[in-house]
Design a protein around this motif. Structure first.
Motif, PDB file in Angstrom:
ATOM      1  N   ALA A   1       0.248 -10.650   8.361  1.00  0.00           N
ATOM      2  CA  ALA A   1       1.330 -10.036   9.138  1.00  0.00           C
ATOM      3  C   ALA A   1       1.331  -8.526   9.003  1.00  0.00           C
ATOM      4  CB  ALA A   1       2.679 -10.605   8.694  1.00  0.00           C
ATOM      5  N   MET A   2       0.709  -7.993   7.920  1.00  0.00           N
ATOM      6  CA  MET A   2       0.669  -6.548   7.683  1.00  0.00           C
ATOM      7  C   MET A   2      -0.501  -5.865   8.391  1.00  0.00           C
ATOM      8  SD  MET A   2       2.830  -4.757   5.961  1.00  0.00           S
ATOM      9  CE  MET A   2       4.265  -4.932   4.904  1.00  0.00           C
TER      10      MET A   2
ATOM     11  N   ASP B   1       7.204  -4.148  11.452  1.00  0.00           N
ATOM     12  CA  ASP B   1       6.944  -3.195  12.528  1.00  0.00           C
ATOM     13  C   ASP B   1       5.922  -2.167  12.064  1.00  0.00           C
ATOM     14  OD1 ASP B   1       8.227  -1.079  11.110  1.00  0.00           O
ATOM     15  OD2 ASP B   1      10.175  -1.733  11.846  1.00  0.00           O
ATOM     16  N   TYR B   2       5.540  -1.267  12.976  1.00  0.00           N
ATOM     17  CA  TYR B   2       4.466  -0.306  12.671  1.00  0.00           C
ATOM     18  C   TYR B   2       4.839   0.635  11.541  1.00  0.00           C
ATOM     19  CZ  TYR B   2       7.169   3.092  15.398  1.00  0.00           C
ATOM     20  OH  TYR B   2       8.163   3.923  15.863  1.00  0.00           O
ATOM     21  N   ARG B   3       6.131   0.927  11.369  1.00  0.00           N
ATOM     22  CA  ARG B   3       6.560   1.818  10.286  1.00  0.00           C
ATOM     23  C   ARG B   3       6.385   1.146   8.924  1.00  0.00           C
ATOM     24  NH1 ARG B   3      12.056   2.656  13.580  1.00  0.00           N
ATOM     25  NH2 ARG B   3      11.651   0.411  13.611  1.00  0.00           N
ATOM     26  N   GLU B   4       6.742  -0.131   8.863  1.00  0.00           N
ATOM     27  CA  GLU B   4       6.589  -0.858   7.604  1.00  0.00           C
ATOM     28  C   GLU B   4       5.118  -1.053   7.266  1.00  0.00           C
ATOM     29  OE1 GLU B   4      10.626  -3.609   7.767  1.00  0.00           O
ATOM     30  OE2 GLU B   4       8.896  -4.106   9.027  1.00  0.00           O
ATOM     31  N   LYS B   5       4.294  -1.284   8.271  1.00  0.00           N
ATOM     32  CA  LYS B   5       2.848  -1.423   8.019  1.00  0.00           C
ATOM     33  C   LYS B   5       2.262  -0.107   7.520  1.00  0.00           C
ATOM     34  CE  LYS B   5       2.094  -5.097  11.446  1.00  0.00           C
ATOM     35  NZ  LYS B   5       1.350  -5.509  12.658  1.00  0.00           N
ATOM     36  N   ALA B   6       2.666   0.998   8.156  1.00  0.00           N
ATOM     37  CA  ALA B   6       2.154   2.299   7.723  1.00  0.00           C
ATOM     38  C   ALA B   6       2.584   2.602   6.290  1.00  0.00           C
ATOM     39  CB  ALA B   6       2.653   3.389   8.676  1.00  0.00           C
ATOM     40  N   GLU B   7       3.842   2.263   5.967  1.00  0.00           N
ATOM     41  CA  GLU B   7       4.332   2.517   4.618  1.00  0.00           C
ATOM     42  C   GLU B   7       3.595   1.654   3.592  1.00  0.00           C
ATOM     43  OE1 GLU B   7       8.618   2.832   2.279  1.00  0.00           O
ATOM     44  OE2 GLU B   7       8.506   1.910   4.263  1.00  0.00           O
ATOM     45  N   TYR B   8       3.332   0.407   3.944  1.00  0.00           N
ATOM     46  CA  TYR B   8       2.609  -0.488   3.035  1.00  0.00           C
ATOM     47  C   TYR B   8       1.172  -0.011   2.808  1.00  0.00           C
ATOM     48  CZ  TYR B   8       0.237  -4.665   1.301  1.00  0.00           C
ATOM     49  OH  TYR B   8      -0.515  -5.537   0.562  1.00  0.00           O
ATOM     50  N   LEU B   9       0.486   0.369   3.888  1.00  0.00           N
ATOM     51  CA  LEU B   9      -0.881   0.855   3.753  1.00  0.00           C
ATOM     52  C   LEU B   9      -0.924   2.154   2.957  1.00  0.00           C
ATOM     53  CD1 LEU B   9      -2.237   0.094   7.346  1.00  0.00           C
ATOM     54  CD2 LEU B   9      -2.670  -1.188   5.237  1.00  0.00           C
TER      55      LEU B   9
ATOM     56  N   GLY C   1      -2.213   5.055  -1.816  1.00  0.00           N
ATOM     57  CA  GLY C   1      -1.700   5.933  -2.860  1.00  0.00           C
ATOM     58  C   GLY C   1      -1.860   5.348  -4.245  1.00  0.00           C
ATOM     59  N   THR C   2      -1.645   4.036  -4.381  1.00  0.00           N
ATOM     60  CA  THR C   2      -1.801   3.389  -5.684  1.00  0.00           C
ATOM     61  C   THR C   2      -3.245   3.479  -6.157  1.00  0.00           C
ATOM     62  OG1 THR C   2       0.008   1.856  -5.183  1.00  0.00           O
ATOM     63  CG2 THR C   2      -1.507   1.240  -6.953  1.00  0.00           C
TER      64      THR C   2
END
Length: 530
Positions: A107-108, A139-147, A152-153
């Protein structure tokens, strides 16, 4: 439990709207635990990391507490970093080996719909369409934040490991890691405060806080607003009750004590994170400056620098005392020719090398035991009396004595043969010194070969002594206190010099070296203009 599992009565699927569930499980138990680990370790890392940017004056105001805090700061930072990495690896395991994890990661994955959603949402923001697009589970914002979180990690973990194991890397790698580690930390902190906190705390409809990260549940009303496409799909499949618009017309009755407390804490968090952003901006981009305005001396140091005794310190930029002038009652020939500060060819590290001249003879590094028939004993000799001493006194290399190797015989009960700083043929050296000005360069060269015939082609390297595994000299045995010997075995300075000499952007920023390197290349290719 699946992340999209519907909470129904007695676990049964109901088709009557009155009995259909009115909320879904947005985040299941393992996902909430992973979020909690990330949340806690992230803020520990932020606090302990940015403490390095705090002005030293702030730490000094805490007195002994400031020293204690900084002693544990690094330990806590590393522990939190390790936990964060372990949490990240567990998330990878979850996404690969569990059904819910695979559903989550699929889903991501960005799709073409995310591109059209971005365009549609921008059109909505600019008033070109009446409603925003309807989003699926993420949504695209949550996907961008997750990626961004994943990238970053990885970046901050890799650079952190480089910095933790600094003895194995060049200075170039470490400098690059420090820069990337700090910049990624700033970016992540700002993204969380500005972006993530707005999405889950401060956005209209979310305030004071989304409870998804606590209980994992999202109401059908909230789902319809935030993820309309998913809401429509679940309603059409008979898995979710449609929203009753009559139930959502503001608050009914007074707020509970719990609601008031949560809202109060949210307001406090807003003020706190605004302060954090201001502090980060000030520390990173507007470092503290110091006023030259005169003030009344308040400490012993202030009284010293404002006293008349400062006249003797005005000859040098740095304060210079008598310890830099090595005094020897009977200087040997090495010191007679080369002086007490003999290293001058390497301006980048000569201060480190010359420092050793205060407490050891040249032969400690330049005579190697394997080149002689016998063994070395390292003995302290008083600078003024030339007598052996059993125990050194003083600190920071100012002992009033120097360490000198003494050659002892393998036989004859280990009798001493000679001090290695004494010349084998002193008359030849005296004659050379008296006549060197009238000798040709070739004759001088031949004489120097004879004088230095016992010198090792490669002197003892810094890391040969400054290491705890097999040090070239047993410092505790030759008279250093155990704690001092232990500190000298540490490799920070020696490794720093070694890395500096091996590789530190050798020609990139030095036009003269670049030109010299280019000329050498031309000579190798027989294209020199000489």
């Amino acid at each position: 439990m699946d992340s999209d599992k519907i909470i129904g009565k007695d676990g049964e699927m109901m088709h009557n709207n009155d009995n259909l569930p009115k909320e879904i499980v947005r985040l299941n138990g393992p996902e909430r635990l992973q979020h909690l680990i990330t949340f806690v370790t992230f803020f520990i890392l932020v606090i302990t990391g940015y403490m390095l940017k705090m002005p030293e004056a702030w730490i000094l105001k805490l007195g002994s507490y400031g020293t204690t805090i900084f002693e544990y700061r690094g330990l806590v930072h590393r522990i939190a970093g390790v936990i964060m990495i372990i949490g990240g690896l567990d998330h990878v395991r979850y996404c690969i080996f569990t059904k819910a994890g695979r559903s989550f990661i699929f889903a991501m994955i960005p799709t073409l719909k995310d591109v059209t959603d971005i365009i549609g949402n921008m059109a909505y923001y600019f008033g070109q369409r009446p409603e925003p697009p309807e989003f699926e589970r993420f949504d695209y914002r949550e996907k961008a934040e997750y990626l961004a979180l994943v990238a970053g990690t990885i970046i901050i973990s890799v650079t952190g490991i480089f910095l933790w194991s600094e003895v194995y890397w060049s200075k170039f790698v470490l400098d690059l890691s420090i820069m990337i580690h700090g910049m990624e930390a700033c970016l992540a902190t700002m993204a969380i405060i500005v972006w993530h906190f707005y999405q889950v705390h401060f956005k209209p409809g979310q305030f004071p806080m989304s409870r998804v990260w606590i209980d994992g549940k999202m109401s059908n009303h909230h789902l319809k607003i935030e993820h309309g496409a998913m809401y429509n799909r679940l309603v059409a499949e008979g898995k979710l009750a449609p929203v009753d618009e009559h139930d959502h017309h503001g608050h009914h009755g007074p707020k509970s004590v719990k609601q008031v407390f949560v809202e109060f804490m949210t307001y406090c968090s807003i003020l706190f994170f605004m302060g954090v952003m201001f502090l980060l901006g000030k520390l990173l981009y507007f470092p503290p400056t110091y006023s030259a305005k005169a003030k009344t001396p308040s400490t012993g140091f202030d009284r010293l620098i404002h006293s008349g005794d400062t006249a003797k310190y005005t000859r040098h930029f740095h304060n210079v005392d008598d310890t830099v002038n090595l005094k020897l009652a009977n200087p040997q020939f090495c010191v007679t020719c080369h002086g007490t500060l003999p290293h001058s060819k390497a301006p980048d590290i000569r201060s480190f090398l010359n420092m050793h001249s205060y407490f050891m003879a040249c032969e400690v590094c330049h005579d190697r035991e394997e080149n002689f028939s016998g063994k070395f004993n390292y003995v302290w000799f008083d600078n003024m009396t030339d007598e052996k001493i059993d125990k050194i006194e003083g600190s920071n290399g100012v002992y009033g004595a120097r360490l000198i190797p003494v050659l002892v015989s393998d036989s004859n009960n280990g009798n001493e043969i000679r001090r290695m700083d004494e010349a084998e043929d002193p008359n030849f050296i005296k004659s050379y010194i008296a006549q060197k000005d009238i000798l040709t360069p070739e004759e001088q060269g031949k004489a120097k070969v004879i004088i230095h015939k016992n010198m090792a082609k490669k002197p003892v390297q810094c890391t040969e002594c400054h290491n705890s595994k097999q040090p070239y000299i047993d410092l505790a045995r030759v008279g250093y206190p155990p704690k001092r010997a232990e500190s000298l075995y540490r490799t920070e300075v020696a490794d720093m010099i070694n890395r500096y000499m091996q590789f530190y952007l050798p020609t990139m920023f030095d036009p003269d070296l670049m030109r010299k390197q280019k000329m050498n290349e031309l000579k190798m290719e027989n294209r020199s203009t000489d």
